[in-house]
Design a protein around this motif. Structure first.
Motif: not given
Lengths: 465, 519
Positions: A320-328
């Motif tokens: 499991f991981g984070y998708t497109e964290f750069h949006r935050t």
């Protein structure tokens, strides 16, 4: 009182003298003040904090806090018919057991390597909620339903480049205030009228107000006043005709019996986990959600954490991981379009536990039972002299409006009298919705027995004499 | 004595997804049916809904029996490194500390758990009293005059500060002119992000040679457009900016308001207060500094405090006391309005109140001093490990946390700080916080060992870092393939950012997997 020269505080191991000595020695200082020397003296606080005397023993502390909070009257002692944004449903024991698991309760931002169990649980919640909503992309929990609406409206503005959103008149004033505060630097907010007879959105007024300047149309189903939007597809069609996103606010516990937002074409669904196995906690039980189609354009537009499943190195291993964290906002910082943070993930986990326990049949049976109870309640209250119940036409799920205009009593007076009989009456609507006269919003769920409802009816009969 | 960290093996249950478990007809719980008399009277209400308002098919939820559901989630909990099971010095900036169990029991009493937020205030006297008392406590701790506990997180607390700055300048008719907020690169990202969300332009001060912004950079940023200054101090580096008093003075002189993000206050409780530094407002994270559990990223609460003359801008409602009864005051025309629904996470307020009442003034001071001692104790051990460096002047003491650098390790071995962080789970320790973006420190590692950790805990933690460094120098390639003994193995992150492979729900996962299989 224990001597602090000899003993440490139970929460602070290195406040014990020997440990403290060892720490100072390892650091190579005589006193912790040597470290605080980096703070200029003029910025120091020189007194002792003016705090109440502590309760060092746990039993004394417990007695003190219990003494304060036992002055509350809870829905455990009183018969509660309040809804309107926090709802009393039955919480299965397994939900509480998992909510109390120390590993979840005291976890935080540990990532995919430290906390894979937490992320799997949340992914599963997203998946089950996605089934309820008919949507493939579900974000990690947000703060509350209202925050989810606000974020969805700003998302609609960013996707379209438009600067106007429509929200329903038939929503809670508090929710409107929270949304307005959040979105007002970025978009105008216009209210769409409600239909006076049904309390549903006035589709004619919507059509008059929606335009090619409209970024998004938000509506609730069931509405704040309880009625079911049987013409939700017409609302969505009116929004889509002008290129606006249709954002539906839904209570997931209704979706065993009510059509999911995907069925009437909503682009984004928002709502709250609270009804799914979470206690009311005086409003602390809320935890919002946002969902949409798994369309990269929409997903890029979400601004919260997104938890994805993936494949590990070993065959069949799930990761499991984070998708497109750069949006935050953690990465966009000074140009952030929204913010997330410590939202209500524990409640997100519990929402999943609840759906797993109920299963497809349970969630439908639950909905059917709630609709029967609330209909029964609305009917028996309507049988009382001078009471109009349900005040609004059309089907409802668990909430309905009761009107007292025929008895020359204000809703506030009625509630005060009910309180004397250990009943929390429905929410007084007379200030928020003056057009409904002296009315109150009642909520009836599976926690209410026939006896409870009959008790309410006979109490009301007395009160309205 | 410390445990033998090398012998640790994580619980790795390889637990199937809940959607992959059970069989048709299994039940977890059975909802209560409406009584026969109700059914006779109203019939099939759901069935009489118009067809298009009704759900056509049953939702595809799993069908699993009760014990199996319980076991599934208990297993997942065992694959989660909460503070109850690991001494989490890893989550720098997050102030992981002990959340006392008695506070959990108190919050689970029906007097809190079964409250409806819209009950008549007459029936909420206990809750309101608790919030009122905690308000006074937070005033003492900050030196400010009034608090709100409505925001649900630190970021939301910071956002609330930004809204108060906006409300203040709006009330003076100057919001169009004063539209800039100044923050710093080592403050929490929300100190820059949330004023931008609230409509401000944001100016970021970069750290100078000593690791924090110098006065000159602030002076250059100040103007008649300055609305406010929003800053964490100590910043995420653990360095206390000694100019802070002067910076606040200059911002105020320029007509701005100053908001102190006290996310990193654990080492300065009772040592230096927001009001002592001159701040107009502040926010504390109750789920960090004040011991309420972090709830797996949940159930947070920010205590937002202000000076007396700014109290009129606080979110509604505010708890008041007339000497006899407590009230919820909604009649606040200049309030910024609502930040979060109802009164926020009130159960979190209860937990923090109980925590302070278990400590008192001496205990709170001991929290701060011990947090600072623990951090410097750990630093003494960590800086002796090969490959770690302390950025900026190593002689300048850090307070409650430190941002270290593994740049030398990377240079020497090719092992990155990400490799190190991930491998830490093989010892039963949480993967560590590297840094918020932008990464101004190369190969960062941010550690915050709070007052809750014992010397054994700290020794164990340092030993794990030392063991990893030794392994990285000895056999970097093998090391980079880790972690090996954690709950999950090393894996590829790219899949989560590829629209063809990411999947936020099981149904998306199945669809994409089937599509890939067809190819």
């Amino acid at each position: 009182m224990p001597d602090s020269q000899k003993f440490g505080h139970p929460f602070i191991p290195n406040s014990a003298p020997k440990a403290r000595e060892r720490a100072l020695k390892e650091i190579g200082i005589k006193d912790v003040e040597d470290i605080y020397a980096t703070i200029p003296p003029e910025l120091r606080f020189k007194d002792k904090l003016d705090l109440p005397k502590p309760f060092l023993s746990e039993v004394a502390l417990r007695r003190h806090v219990e003494g304060i909070i036992s002055k509350n009257k809870s829905a455990h002692e009183y018969l509660n018919f309040l809804g309107a944004g926090t709802w009393q449903h039955y919480v299965p024991a397994v939900c509480d057991e998992i909510a109390n698991r120390g590993e979840f309760l005291t976890a935080y931002g540990g990532g995919p390597y430290g906390d894979p169990g937490k992320l799997q649980a949340l992914f599963e919640s997203q998946s089950m909620l996605g089934e309820m909503l008919g949507m493939e992309a579900v974000a990690a929990p947000t703060y509350d339903w209202s925050a989810a609406v606000a974020s969805a409206l700003l998302m609609a503005c960013r996707l379209s480049g438009r600067r106007e959103v429509l929200v329903p008149e038939n929503m809670s004033g508090e929710r409107h205030a929270q949304i307005w505060n959040f979105v007002r630097p970025h978009t105008a907010v216009t209210k769409v009228k409600m239909d006076a007879a049904t309390g549903r959105l006035d589709v004619k007024d919507l059509k008059a107000k929606v335009s090619d300047k409209t970024a998004g149309v938000y509506f609730e189903n069931p509405t704040y006043l309880g009625t079911i939007e049987t013409e939700a597809d017409a609302i969505v069609a009116a929004a889509h005709e002008k290129g606006a996103l249709a954002i539906a606010g839904v209570d997931p516990i209704t979706l065993g019996v009510l059509a999911p937002p995907s069925a009437y074409g909503a682009d984004v669904a928002v709502g709250d986990y609270q009804t799914l196995g979470i206690h009311m906690y005086g409003g602390g039980g809320l935890g919002g959600f946002m969902a949409c189609a798994d369309d990269p354009k929409l997903v890029h537009g979400l601004s919260t954490y997104l938890i994805s499943v993936g494949d590990g190195q070993a065959k069949g291993e799930r990761v499991f991981g984070y998708t497109e964290f750069h949006r935050t906002h953690y990465e966009t910082r000074a140009v952030a379009v929204d913010y997330t943070g410590t939202t209500q993930w524990l409640w997100g986990i519990i929402g999943g536990v609840y759906l797993a326990l109920l299963g497809p049949h349970g969630i439908r049976e639950l909905g059917e039972g709630v609709m029967q109870r609330s209909r029964y309640a609305a009917t028996v209250l309507g049988d009382l002299d001078g009471v109009r119940s349900p005040r609004l036409e059309g089907p409802f799920f668990k909430e309905f409006v009761v009107n007292f205009d025929g008895r020359k009593k204000t809703a506030a007076q009625v509630n005060k009298a009910l309180l004397d009989r250990k009943i929390f009456g429905g929410l007084d609507l007379s200030k928020e919705f003056p057009s409904l006269g002296q009315s109150a919003l009642y909520c009836v769920t599976e926690v209410h027995t026939k006896d409870d409802i009959d008790t309410l009816a006979s109490a009301l009969k007395e009160v309205l004499k | 004595m410390t445990r033998d960290i090398a012998k640790y093996r994580a619980a790795k249950w390889n637990e199937p997804l809940i959607m992959e478990q059970g069989s048709p007809g299994e039940r977890g719980v059975i909802p209560i049916e409406a009584e026969d008399e109700i059914q006779r009277k109203v019939g099939d209400v759901a069935g009489s809904l118009p067809k298009k308002a009704r759900r056509a098919d049953l939702p595809k939820l799993p069908e699993v029996s009760q014990m199996q559901v319980l076991r599934h989630y208990v297993r997942l909990s065992q694959m989660t490194l909460g503070m109850d099971v690991t001494p989490d010095a890893s989550s720098g900036t997050c102030t992981m500390k002990y959340s006392p169990k008695v506070n959990e029991e108190l919050a689970r009493m029906h007097h809190i758990r079964e409250l409806h937020p819209l009950q008549d205030e007459e029936t909420l006297q206990g809750l309101l009293e608790l919030m009122y008392r905690f308000n006074r406590i937070m005033c003492a701790i900050s030196g400010l005059d009034e608090f709100s506990f409505q925001p649900g997180s630190g970021a939301q607390g910071i956002y609330t500060n930004a809204c108060i700055i906006r409300g203040y300048h709006e009330s003076k008719g100057q919001i169009k002119q004063r539209n800039e907020v100044i923050s710093t690169a080592f403050s929490h990202p929300a100190d820059e992000a949330t004023p931008h969300v609230a409509g401000f332009k944001v100016i970021t001060l970069m750290p100078g040679e000593r690791g924090y912004p110098e006065l000159e950079s602030l002076k250059a940023a100040l103007s008649s457009r300055t609305a406010g200054f929003m800053v964490t101090n100590p910043e995420d580096t653990g360095l206390f900016n000694p100019h802070m008093g002067e910076m606040v003075r200059l911002v105020k002189q320029a007509g701005g308001l100053c908001a102190y993000d006290q996310a990193n206050a654990n080492g300065i409780l009772g040592i230096s207060r927001a009001a002592d530094v001159g701040f107009d407002m502040c926010q504390f994270n109750l789920h960090k500094t004040f011991s309420a559990p972090h709830g797996a990223v949940g159930l947070g609460c920010a205590a937002v405090g202000v000076r007396k003359d700014l109290a009129r801008f606080l979110p509604k409602p505010v708890v008041t006391f007339d000497g006899k009864k407590y009230h919820l005051d909604y009649d606040r025309p200049e309030s910024i309005g609502k930040i979060r629904s109802f009164m926020g996470n009130v159960q979190t307020v209860l937990k923090s109140y109980a925590w302070v009442m278990a400590l008192g003034a001496d205990g709170i001071r001991s929290v701060a001093e011990t947090a600072v001692l623990n951090n410097n104790y750990l630093a003494s051990k960590v800086t002796k490990i090969k490959g770690v460096e302390l950025p900026w002047d190593p002689k300048v003491r850090r307070l409650e946390q430190i941002r270290y650098s593994w740049a030398k390790l990377l240079h020497d071995t090719g092992v990155t700080t990400t490799d190190m962080s991930h491998n830490l789970v093989a010892y039963g320790l949480q993967q560590y916080m590297q840094s918020h973006e932008p990464r101004l420190v190369d190969e960062p590692m941010t550690l915050e060992p709070s007052e809750s950790l014992s010397l054994d805990d700290l020794d164990e933690y340092a030993a794990a870092l030392k063991t990893m460094s030794d392994q990285a120098y000895k056999d970097p390639e093998t090391f980079k393939g880790g972690p090996y003994n954690g709950a999950v193995n090393n894996h590829d992150d790219a899949q989560f950012n590829d629209p063809k492979r990411w999947a936020m729900t099981y149904r998306a996962y199945q669809r994409k997997r089937d599509a890939a299989a067809k190819k």
